[in-house]
Structure formats: C-alpha cells, structure tokens
Design a protein around this motif. Structure first.
Motif, short mmCIF file in Angstrom:
data_model
loop_
_atom_site.label_atom_id
_atom_site.label_comp_id
_atom_site.label_asym_id
_atom_site.label_seq_id
_atom_site.Cartn_x
_atom_site.Cartn_y
_atom_site.Cartn_z
N TYR A 7 0.85 -1.18 0.00
CA TYR A 7 0.00 0.00 0.00
C TYR A 7 0.88 1.23 0.00
CZ TYR A 7 -3.29 3.51 1.70
OH TYR A 7 -4.04 4.64 1.85
N ARG A 8 0.66 2.13 -0.96
CA ARG A 8 1.44 3.36 -1.07
C ARG A 8 0.66 4.50 -0.44
NH1 ARG A 8 6.23 1.85 -1.07
NH2 ARG A 8 6.76 0.42 -2.72
N GLY A 9 0.69 4.52 0.85
CA GLY A 9 0.01 5.52 1.64
C GLY A 9 0.31 5.24 3.09
N TYR A 10 -0.41 5.88 3.98
CA TYR A 10 -0.17 5.67 5.40
C TYR A 10 -1.47 5.32 6.09
CZ TYR A 10 0.85 6.30 10.27
OH TYR A 10 0.97 6.09 11.60
N TRP A 11 -1.44 4.27 6.88
CA TRP A 11 -2.49 3.94 7.81
C TRP A 11 -1.92 3.02 8.87
CZ3 TRP A 11 -6.66 0.55 4.98
CH2 TRP A 11 -6.05 -0.54 4.39
N SER A 12 -2.66 2.72 9.88
CA SER A 12 -2.13 2.00 11.05
C SER A 12 -1.91 0.51 10.82
CB SER A 12 -3.07 2.20 12.24
OG SER A 12 -4.35 1.71 11.94
N TYR A 13 -2.34 -0.04 9.70
CA TYR A 13 -2.23 -1.47 9.47
C TYR A 13 -0.91 -1.88 8.84
CZ TYR A 13 -7.24 -1.16 10.22
OH TYR A 13 -8.47 -0.89 10.74
N VAL A 28 -17.01 0.47 -6.28
CA VAL A 28 -15.75 0.84 -6.91
C VAL A 28 -16.05 1.71 -8.13
CG1 VAL A 28 -13.70 -0.04 -8.10
CG2 VAL A 28 -14.63 -1.28 -6.14
N GLU A 29 -15.45 2.90 -8.13
CA GLU A 29 -15.65 3.82 -9.25
C GLU A 29 -14.75 3.45 -10.42
OE1 GLU A 29 -15.08 8.54 -10.17
OE2 GLU A 29 -15.61 7.92 -8.15
N SER A 30 -13.46 3.17 -10.12
CA SER A 30 -12.54 2.80 -11.19
C SER A 30 -11.36 2.02 -10.63
CB SER A 30 -12.04 4.04 -11.93
OG SER A 30 -11.22 4.82 -11.09
N ILE A 31 -10.77 1.21 -11.50
CA ILE A 31 -9.53 0.50 -11.22
C ILE A 31 -8.59 0.82 -12.37
CG2 ILE A 31 -8.41 -1.73 -10.91
CD1 ILE A 31 -11.07 -2.80 -9.87
N MET A 32 -7.47 1.44 -12.05
CA MET A 32 -6.55 1.87 -13.09
C MET A 32 -5.21 1.16 -12.92
SD MET A 32 -5.61 5.76 -14.19
CE MET A 32 -4.98 6.15 -12.58
N SER A 51 4.38 -0.66 -11.71
CA SER A 51 3.64 -1.78 -11.09
C SER A 51 2.58 -1.27 -10.13
CB SER A 51 4.62 -2.69 -10.36
OG SER A 51 5.56 -3.21 -11.24
N PHE A 52 1.86 -0.22 -10.51
CA PHE A 52 0.88 0.40 -9.63
C PHE A 52 -0.55 0.09 -10.07
CE2 PHE A 52 4.54 3.29 -9.01
CZ PHE A 52 4.68 3.12 -7.65
N ILE A 53 -1.40 -0.12 -9.07
CA ILE A 53 -2.84 -0.28 -9.26
C ILE A 53 -3.51 0.80 -8.42
CG2 ILE A 53 -4.84 -1.78 -8.91
CD1 ILE A 53 -2.90 -4.15 -9.09
N THR A 54 -4.38 1.58 -9.03
CA THR A 54 -5.11 2.62 -8.32
C THR A 54 -6.57 2.23 -8.25
OG1 THR A 54 -3.58 4.29 -9.12
CG2 THR A 54 -5.67 5.08 -8.23
N LEU A 55 -7.10 2.15 -7.05
CA LEU A 55 -8.49 1.77 -6.81
C LEU A 55 -9.22 2.98 -6.26
CD1 LEU A 55 -10.65 -0.53 -6.38
CD2 LEU A 55 -9.67 -0.78 -4.12
N SER A 56 -10.20 3.48 -7.01
CA SER A 56 -10.98 4.64 -6.57
C SER A 56 -12.38 4.18 -6.19
CB SER A 56 -11.09 5.66 -7.70
OG SER A 56 -9.83 6.14 -8.06
N LEU A 57 -12.83 4.61 -5.01
CA LEU A 57 -14.15 4.25 -4.51
C LEU A 57 -15.15 5.36 -4.80
CD1 LEU A 57 -13.13 2.79 -1.06
CD2 LEU A 57 -13.55 1.55 -3.17
N LEU A 58 -16.42 5.02 -4.82
CA LEU A 58 -17.46 6.02 -5.00
C LEU A 58 -17.47 6.99 -3.83
CD1 LEU A 58 -20.35 3.81 -6.37
CD2 LEU A 58 -18.97 5.44 -7.65
N ARG A 59 -17.86 8.19 -4.08
CA ARG A 59 -17.82 9.24 -3.06
C ARG A 59 -18.87 9.04 -1.96
NH1 ARG A 59 -13.39 10.44 -4.85
NH2 ARG A 59 -13.06 11.92 -6.52
N SER A 91 -13.24 5.77 5.15
CA SER A 91 -12.72 7.13 5.10
C SER A 91 -11.78 7.29 3.90
CB SER A 91 -11.98 7.46 6.39
OG SER A 91 -10.90 6.59 6.56
N HIS A 92 -11.28 6.18 3.36
CA HIS A 92 -10.41 6.23 2.20
C HIS A 92 -11.26 6.25 0.93
CE1 HIS A 92 -7.40 4.90 5.09
NE2 HIS A 92 -6.50 5.32 4.24
N LYS A 93 -10.88 7.07 -0.02
CA LYS A 93 -11.57 7.14 -1.30
C LYS A 93 -10.70 6.63 -2.43
CE LYS A 93 -15.10 9.04 0.60
NZ LYS A 93 -15.95 8.11 1.27
N CYS A 94 -9.39 6.54 -2.18
CA CYS A 94 -8.46 6.11 -3.21
C CYS A 94 -7.34 5.30 -2.57
CB CYS A 94 -7.91 7.33 -3.95
SG CYS A 94 -6.80 6.92 -5.29
#
Length: 89
Positions: A15-21, A53-57, A63-71, A77-80
């Motif tokens: 995961y390319r972001g920050y969260w507690s997991y 899921v709004e889009s999967i890019m 080697s990146f996958i971007t998952l965007s959720l509906l608003r 709390s995560h949207k992307c």
C-alpha cells in the motif's frame, strides 16, 4: 463456503500511503468484490463490493494499481488506494 476467504484469489501488494495497518497487505478478489487482508493472520480489514468501486486503473509503465471508490460510500474514510505489485496483470 462458510469461511470469509473462500473463493478469493489473493495477491501480495504494498500500500502506497499511510495507515495503522502497515504497508504490506493482501489484495483479495472474489465474485462479490475486493478485500484488503492482513498477511499475518489473514484478517479481513475491509471489503468493497464492485458497485462501490468507481474505477480500477493499471499503470502501464509501473507496477501500480489505483483503486478509486465512489464518493457516497459511508463505510470507508479512504476514497483512493494505490498499491504496488509485480502481479498486476
């Protein structure tokens, strides 16, 4: 079929972001949607149905996958999410 991961194909991702997991996760894909799973104990952190899921890019050069959720999804709390994996294909 009573197990939550029954029928789920699992891919190791970073995961390319920050969260507690932590950043090392398993992305699970099944007939109902997508799951984010802890690799240590296979605990399902969150589930997203395909209609949420709004889009999967897929990035063609990296080697990146971007998952965007509906608003309007109140469950997260995560949207992307941006994941890195050599198994994107």
């Amino acid at each position: 079929m009573q197990y939550p991961l029954y029928g789920t194909t699992m891919f190791n991702v970073t995961y390319r972001g920050y969260w507690s997991y932590g950043n090392q996760l398993i992305l699970g894909i099944n007939c109902d949607g997508l799951m984010l799973i802890k690799p240590d104990d296979k605990f399902v952190l969150s589930e997203y149905r395909y209609q949420d899921v709004e889009s999967i890019m897929l990035d063609p050069s990296d080697s990146f996958i971007t998952l965007s959720l509906l608003r309007h999804n109140p469950d997260s709390s995560h949207k992307c999410f941006v994941f890195e994996t050599p198994q994107k294909k």
